[in-house]
Structures are given as C-alpha cells and as structure tokens.
Motif scaffolding. Structure first.
Motif, PDB file in Angstrom:
ATOM      1  N   LEU A   1       1.087  -1.268  -0.035  1.00 47.42           N
ATOM      2  CA  LEU A   1      -0.187  -0.125   0.056  1.00 47.42           C
ATOM      3  C   LEU A   1       0.922   1.415   0.074  1.00 47.42           C
ATOM      4  O   LEU A   1       0.590   2.267  -0.738  1.00 47.42           O
ATOM      5  CB  LEU A   1      -0.926  -0.053   1.163  1.00 47.42           C
ATOM      6  CG  LEU A   1      -1.830  -1.237   1.240  1.00 47.42           C
ATOM      7  CD1 LEU A   1      -2.799  -1.005   2.547  1.00 47.42           C
ATOM      8  CD2 LEU A   1      -2.665  -1.434   0.085  1.00 47.42           C
ATOM      9  N   VAL A   2       2.079   0.979   0.678  1.00 46.80           N
ATOM     10  CA  VAL A   2       3.015   2.379   0.768  1.00 46.80           C
ATOM     11  C   VAL A   2       3.447   2.504  -0.820  1.00 46.80           C
ATOM     12  O   VAL A   2       3.449   3.777  -1.451  1.00 46.80           O
ATOM     13  CB  VAL A   2       4.266   1.962   1.462  1.00 46.80           C
ATOM     14  CG1 VAL A   2       5.421   3.172   1.404  1.00 46.80           C
ATOM     15  CG2 VAL A   2       3.862   1.674   2.785  1.00 46.80           C
ATOM     16  N   GLY A   3       3.691   1.328  -1.083  1.00 44.94           N
ATOM     17  CA  GLY A   3       4.304   1.572  -3.011  1.00 44.94           C
ATOM     18  C   GLY A   3       3.178   2.196  -3.802  1.00 44.94           C
ATOM     19  O   GLY A   3       3.466   2.591  -4.800  1.00 44.94           O
ATOM     20  N   ALA A   4       1.869   2.165  -3.266  1.00 47.57           N
ATOM     21  CA  ALA A   4       0.893   2.629  -4.228  1.00 47.57           C
ATOM     22  C   ALA A   4       0.417   3.926  -3.836  1.00 47.57           C
ATOM     23  O   ALA A   4      -0.795   4.678  -4.323  1.00 47.57           O
ATOM     24  CB  ALA A   4      -0.196   1.802  -4.138  1.00 47.57           C
ATOM     25  N   GLY A   5       1.012   4.622  -2.695  1.00 48.40           N
ATOM     26  CA  GLY A   5       0.674   6.011  -2.136  1.00 48.40           C
ATOM     27  C   GLY A   5      -0.570   6.014  -1.193  1.00 48.40           C
ATOM     28  O   GLY A   5      -1.299   7.050  -1.250  1.00 48.40           O
TER      29      GLY A   5
ATOM     30  N   GLU B   1      -1.606   0.384 -12.327  1.00 50.91           N
ATOM     31  CA  GLU B   1      -2.892   0.678 -13.519  1.00 50.91           C
ATOM     32  C   GLU B   1      -3.900   1.522 -13.178  1.00 50.91           C
ATOM     33  O   GLU B   1      -3.930   2.344 -13.773  1.00 50.91           O
ATOM     34  CB  GLU B   1      -3.235  -0.841 -13.826  1.00 50.91           C
ATOM     35  CG  GLU B   1      -3.605  -0.942 -15.233  1.00 50.91           C
ATOM     36  CD  GLU B   1      -5.212  -0.348 -15.300  1.00 50.91           C
ATOM     37  OE1 GLU B   1      -5.732  -0.029 -16.257  1.00 50.91           O
ATOM     38  OE2 GLU B   1      -5.833  -0.552 -14.071  1.00 50.91           O
ATOM     39  N   SER B   2      -4.292   1.571 -11.888  1.00 48.45           N
ATOM     40  CA  SER B   2      -5.422   2.440 -11.519  1.00 48.45           C
ATOM     41  C   SER B   2      -4.929   3.800 -11.434  1.00 48.45           C
ATOM     42  O   SER B   2      -5.557   4.549 -11.993  1.00 48.45           O
ATOM     43  CB  SER B   2      -5.907   1.968 -10.136  1.00 48.45           C
ATOM     44  OG  SER B   2      -6.582   0.707 -10.357  1.00 48.45           O
ATOM     45  N   HIS B   3      -3.641   3.801 -10.962  1.00 48.08           N
ATOM     46  CA  HIS B   3      -3.178   5.052 -10.703  1.00 48.08           C
ATOM     47  C   HIS B   3      -2.930   5.570 -12.077  1.00 48.08           C
ATOM     48  O   HIS B   3      -2.943   6.764 -12.300  1.00 48.08           O
ATOM     49  CB  HIS B   3      -1.822   4.987  -9.831  1.00 48.08           C
ATOM     50  CG  HIS B   3      -1.417   6.521  -9.537  1.00 48.08           C
ATOM     51  ND1 HIS B   3      -2.023   7.414  -8.682  1.00 48.08           N
ATOM     52  CD2 HIS B   3      -0.310   7.259 -10.140  1.00 48.08           C
ATOM     53  CE1 HIS B   3      -1.218   8.587  -8.722  1.00 48.08           C
ATOM     54  NE2 HIS B   3      -0.394   8.289  -9.407  1.00 48.08           N
ATOM     55  N   PHE B   4      -2.144   4.990 -13.139  1.00 48.34           N
ATOM     56  CA  PHE B   4      -2.082   5.392 -14.386  1.00 48.34           C
ATOM     57  C   PHE B   4      -3.197   6.013 -14.925  1.00 48.34           C
ATOM     58  O   PHE B   4      -3.267   7.048 -15.863  1.00 48.34           O
ATOM     59  CB  PHE B   4      -1.494   4.214 -15.182  1.00 48.34           C
ATOM     60  CG  PHE B   4      -0.041   3.643 -14.763  1.00 48.34           C
ATOM     61  CD1 PHE B   4       0.632   4.474 -13.978  1.00 48.34           C
ATOM     62  CD2 PHE B   4       0.345   2.548 -15.240  1.00 48.34           C
ATOM     63  CE1 PHE B   4       1.945   4.083 -13.691  1.00 48.34           C
ATOM     64  CE2 PHE B   4       1.379   2.142 -14.559  1.00 48.34           C
ATOM     65  CZ  PHE B   4       2.328   2.801 -14.006  1.00 48.34           C
TER      66      PHE B   4
ATOM     67  N   TYR C   1      -1.641  -3.835 -10.337  1.00 48.92           N
ATOM     68  CA  TYR C   1      -2.919  -3.791 -10.390  1.00 48.92           C
ATOM     69  C   TYR C   1      -3.352  -2.200  -9.687  1.00 48.92           C
ATOM     70  O   TYR C   1      -4.007  -1.561 -10.388  1.00 48.92           O
ATOM     71  CB  TYR C   1      -3.796  -4.658  -9.388  1.00 48.92           C
ATOM     72  CG  TYR C   1      -3.907  -6.125 -10.006  1.00 48.92           C
ATOM     73  CD1 TYR C   1      -3.859  -6.443 -11.224  1.00 48.92           C
ATOM     74  CD2 TYR C   1      -3.802  -7.358  -9.121  1.00 48.92           C
ATOM     75  CE1 TYR C   1      -3.569  -7.859 -11.723  1.00 48.92           C
ATOM     76  CE2 TYR C   1      -3.563  -8.540  -9.392  1.00 48.92           C
ATOM     77  CZ  TYR C   1      -3.552  -8.758 -10.847  1.00 48.92           C
ATOM     78  OH  TYR C   1      -3.574  -9.994 -11.246  1.00 48.92           O
ATOM     79  N   LEU C   2      -2.500  -1.915  -8.594  1.00 51.97           N
ATOM     80  CA  LEU C   2      -2.785  -0.783  -7.863  1.00 51.97           C
ATOM     81  C   LEU C   2      -2.342   0.613  -9.154  1.00 51.97           C
ATOM     82  O   LEU C   2      -2.717   1.477  -9.215  1.00 51.97           O
ATOM     83  CB  LEU C   2      -2.325  -0.613  -6.639  1.00 51.97           C
ATOM     84  CG  LEU C   2      -3.052  -1.259  -5.770  1.00 51.97           C
ATOM     85  CD1 LEU C   2      -2.010  -1.522  -4.341  1.00 51.97           C
ATOM     86  CD2 LEU C   2      -4.190  -0.705  -5.250  1.00 51.97           C
TER      87      LEU C   2
ATOM     88  N   VAL D   1      -4.364  -7.419  -3.190  1.00 52.86           N
ATOM     89  CA  VAL D   1      -5.126  -5.933  -3.749  1.00 52.86           C
ATOM     90  C   VAL D   1      -5.208  -6.128  -5.266  1.00 52.86           C
ATOM     91  O   VAL D   1      -4.184  -6.210  -5.935  1.00 52.86           O
ATOM     92  CB  VAL D   1      -4.495  -4.998  -3.127  1.00 52.86           C
ATOM     93  CG1 VAL D   1      -4.995  -3.451  -3.395  1.00 52.86           C
ATOM     94  CG2 VAL D   1      -4.164  -5.360  -1.687  1.00 52.86           C
ATOM     95  N   THR D   2      -6.514  -5.961  -5.621  1.00 54.04           N
ATOM     96  CA  THR D   2      -6.585  -5.968  -7.340  1.00 54.04           C
ATOM     97  C   THR D   2      -7.162  -4.282  -7.694  1.00 54.04           C
ATOM     98  O   THR D   2      -7.097  -4.080  -8.941  1.00 54.04           O
ATOM     99  CB  THR D   2      -7.839  -6.811  -7.660  1.00 54.04           C
ATOM    100  OG1 THR D   2      -9.077  -6.325  -6.762  1.00 54.04           O
ATOM    101  CG2 THR D   2      -7.514  -8.199  -7.557  1.00 54.04           C
ATOM    102  N   ASP D   3      -7.451  -3.301  -6.928  1.00 57.77           N
ATOM    103  CA  ASP D   3      -7.733  -2.042  -7.041  1.00 57.77           C
ATOM    104  C   ASP D   3      -7.487  -1.326  -5.706  1.00 57.77           C
ATOM    105  O   ASP D   3      -7.797  -1.809  -4.842  1.00 57.77           O
ATOM    106  CB  ASP D   3      -8.877  -2.021  -7.737  1.00 57.77           C
ATOM    107  CG  ASP D   3      -9.086  -1.243  -8.998  1.00 57.77           C
ATOM    108  OD1 ASP D   3      -8.299   0.081  -8.745  1.00 57.77           O
ATOM    109  OD2 ASP D   3      -9.634  -1.295 -10.052  1.00 57.77           O
TER     110      ASP D   3
END
Length: 436
Positions: free
Chosen positions: A49-53, A172-175, A169-170, A376-378
């Motif tokens: 989750l840290v890596g996905a902000g 890709e959502s951020h992009f 997956y996270l 975590v998928t999104d």
C-alpha cells in the motif's frame, strides 16, 4: 563460558516475536532469549500500500524494543553460525550461546547475484521494489509518463508470491487517474505457468487482467537486468519454435497463432533477442529481489538441498536435530512465505516445544500448509487467497462475520481488512501472543 538459555530464538521478525510471546504467555519457559540485530520491526504487508501511495511508510515500523516480549532477553546481535551437535549458536559480538531448544526464524535474505545487474539498478531511477524501498516505488509510479510498465519477479521463492502483481493492479489504476494509461502497456512477466496456484483465485485474477487490459507473459525466467539500457532479460521455459509463442513484434508477420498459455492479451512492446535470451525494454520496472536463506543458515548443516532449513512440513521439527524447530520464511516448507502462514505455524511449534520440555516428545498437532495472500486488485478492492499444501481454497469461516460470502471475489470489505484490520491485529494481538 557460553551463556545458556532454555529456549533460544534467532530472529525478531513476525515468527520469532510471536513464538516468544506465546511461549511466555503460556508459561512454557521463563528462560527465553531472542537474537536480533535490528532496531526497527516492520509490518511489511503494508508496503504494497505504501508503494501505491495509500499508506504511510512511517506507520509500518515500530522500535524493536516495543515489540520484544518484556520477559524475553533481547540479544542485540547477529547470529553467525551453528554447532547443533553441542546445542550452540555463535554470534558476531556476544560469543557463543547455548540452548536446550532452538527456534530458527531469521527470515530470508536477498541475493542479487542470482539476477546480474539487478543489484545495481534496484531502487534507482525507474527500477523499484516494494520489498526493498516502497517509497521509491511510489515515486516511480507517481512520476511515470507512459510507455512500457513492466512488473516481474525472479524464480526463487519470495515473500508473498502475490506481491509482485498486487502493486501492478494498483499502479494500473493510478495510471488511469494520472492520465498516462492510454500511452502505457502494462506487462506482467512471470516464470510461472498460471497467474496463481489456486484455481478459484486465478479465475478472478484473470478477470482483473482482462478488465485492466494487462499483457501476461508466462514461462519468463528473469536472468539479468540492464539498468542503463532499460532491458530485463529472460530465458523462456517453453520452446518458442512450436505452438505459436509470440515473443518478438516481428513474429506477427509469421503465421503463428497466439498461444494464450504463453502470451495472454498480447501487447506489441519492444523486445530484443540475444541468443536464447529475450529482453523486454521497459520505461519502469518493478520486481521482487531473488530470495535465499541468510548466509549463516545457508552455509550450515541445517538446510535441505534447496538451501532452506530442513524441517518436517507438518511439525516444523528439524529432521536431524529433535530440539531444533524452524518456521517462517527461512523454513523449508512448500507453501507461500507469508505472515498468515506464520500465524498458523507458531501455535504448533509452541505446543511441540512445551511437550518436548515435559515429556521429550512432540504432540499430534499438524500444520496443513495454510497460507494466505491478500491480493489487492484495485484501490478499495481485494481478493483473499487462503490455501493449503495442496492448493485447496480454504476460506476462514470468520469472514462470514464480515458479510463476505466468497473471498475469491473482489470485495471492498477485504480492502478494509487489509488496510485497517490486519495491521491492528498484527501489532495488538499477534505480536503479543494472543490467539487470532
């Protein structure tokens, strides 16, 4: 004169602290010592989750002194070797320490020599890893401007086999949020032959991959990374001359039909060839580091032929030395290396040590290989893969209390469990020796 403890534990990670806490809570022994050199204890599952902000890195660590069970002696030192015949462990500064019972749980180490070039490239520029520096991962994802986003993993056992795809997956959502997704190909290259070993979970993940339009390349064994040229080199575990394995863009001109078991959802990205190696050109790369047992374990007589501690997979007792147990990431158990697995391993090790002290034999309890991977998928969605040695899907009945009828499907309540529930349970229950 060597110091002596009835129970000596190597490692102040999840396995070591939980084992010590339960031994002390159950009054199995008053003489427990833990060898651990680190000042900080990290809750690493939150690093995804840290890596996905979406989680604060500083909240993932606590001072080691705060998690050490109060009645255990903390030997702030590194273990350097074993003399199992004489019940002795050597250390860097504290001399030799003897024991009646030994628990080997130092976790794993990273060996970058297994993927030449990766050590020089990792955590620099556009190459990142949630395993080593999740804050850098978030910087890479946040600043990504499009191109080929490559997510991959080595073929060694790693912590949580699902982690290399969760961050994808996270990301890709951020992009999509940052507006670069339309100029981006997201690639997942894995040495495996399926997205996940548990059928029910794999089905859901393939739906996520379809929804997110991700290209999965199976049979891809990561063998080198060229950080300067931004190429990840692979050897293929499948003969590309048969069955329509499309690897290179120019293969499109041939009459090969796409082979879904090798290239799922093909994307035309830049690939170079060098002999039998294929290099995927990337604009960002996320990977897990190649993982091995720490040197002092690997070079001892406690390991099996694959270099992990040689224990019975149901009792965690060493196959040669009856008074040695091992659990967690360093143990040679054919299951995923996760904190969830440790949660089920600890009570069995503790029970066995208690019985050994009383009657010099272990009990009937048996570990079934339970492990769990919160996938975590999104943002706001998660699947919970719980499984045993035979890759059977075995969901926890307690999930019904959270109104989750099928944890193989994406659910926001599972995301809440991952982000809030599990960290709370970890710090306040698991590490304190309470049953969860």
């Amino acid at each position: 004169m060597a110091t002596h403890h009835q129970i000596l534990i190597i490692g102040g990670g999840t396995a070591g602290i939980m084992t010590a806490a339960q031994i002390l809570k159950q009054n199995i022994s008053k003489s427990v010592a833990i060898i651990e050199p680190a000042d900080t204890h990290y809750y690493q599952p939150a690093w995804t989750l840290v890596g996905a902000g979406t989680y604060d890195y500083d909240k993932t660590g606590k001072p080691m002194a705060d998690v050490m069970p109060k009645s255990a002696e903390w030997i702030k030192d590194k273990a350097t070797g074993f003399n199992a015949e004489n019940n002795m462990v050597s250390t860097a500064k504290s001399g030799d320490i003897t024991y009646d019972y030994l628990v080997v749980a130092p976790g794993l180490a990273y060996d970058f020599s297994l993927v030449p070039g990766l050590g020089e490239a990792i955590d620099r520029g556009v190459v990142c890893s949630n395993y080593t520096n999740p804050k850098h991962t978030w910087n890479v994802i946040k600043n990504f401007k499009g191109g080929t986003a490559l997510f991959t993993q080595p073929t060694t056992p790693i912590k949580c086999g699902g982690a290399p795809q969760k961050i994808m997956y996270l990301a890709e959502s951020h992009f999509r949020k940052s507006g670069v997704r339309k100029n981006t190909n997201v690639i997942f290259a894995t040495g495996g032959t399926v997205i996940f070993g548990v059928k029910e979970i794999a089905k859901t993940l393939m739906e996520v991959i379809d929804r997110k339009d991700i290209n999965v390349r199976f049979y891809h064994k990561l063998v080198a990374v060229d950080g300067e040229k931004k190429i990840a080199w692979y050897e293929l575990g499948k003969d590309v001359s048969i069955g329509g394995c499309v690897v290179l863009p120019k293969d499109r001109n041939s009459n090969l039909k796409l082979d879904d078991s090798f290239q799922y959802n093909y994307k035309d990205v830049n690939v170079s060839r060098d002999g039998e190696r294929y290099g995927i050109h990337y604009d960002m790369l996320h990977t897990a580091p190649p993982s091995v047992a720490p040197d002092f374990v690997r070079n001892s007589n406690l390991v099996n032929e694959t270099g992990w501690v040689d224990v019975d997979k149901h009792t965690m007792q060493h196959k040669k030395y009856a008074n040695i147990f091992s659990l967690g990431d360093v143990a040679g158990l054919p299951t995923a290396k996760t904190g969830a697995a440790i949660r089920k391993q600890v009570p069995i090790v503790v029970d066995n040590i208690g019985l050994m002290i009383k009657s010099n034999k272990i009990g009937p309890q048996s570990y079934n290989g339970y492990s769990s991977c919160p996938l975590v998928t999104d943002y706001g969605k998660m699947v919970l893969a719980e499984f045993d040695y035979d890759q059977n899907f075995i969901p926890d009945p307690k999930l019904k209390n959270m109104f989750i009828s099928d944890s193989s499907k994406e659910h926001w309540r599972l995301w809440m469990l991952k982000k809030y529930g599990l960290p709370y349970l970890y710090w306040n229950k698991m590490l304190k020796g309470k049953d969860v």
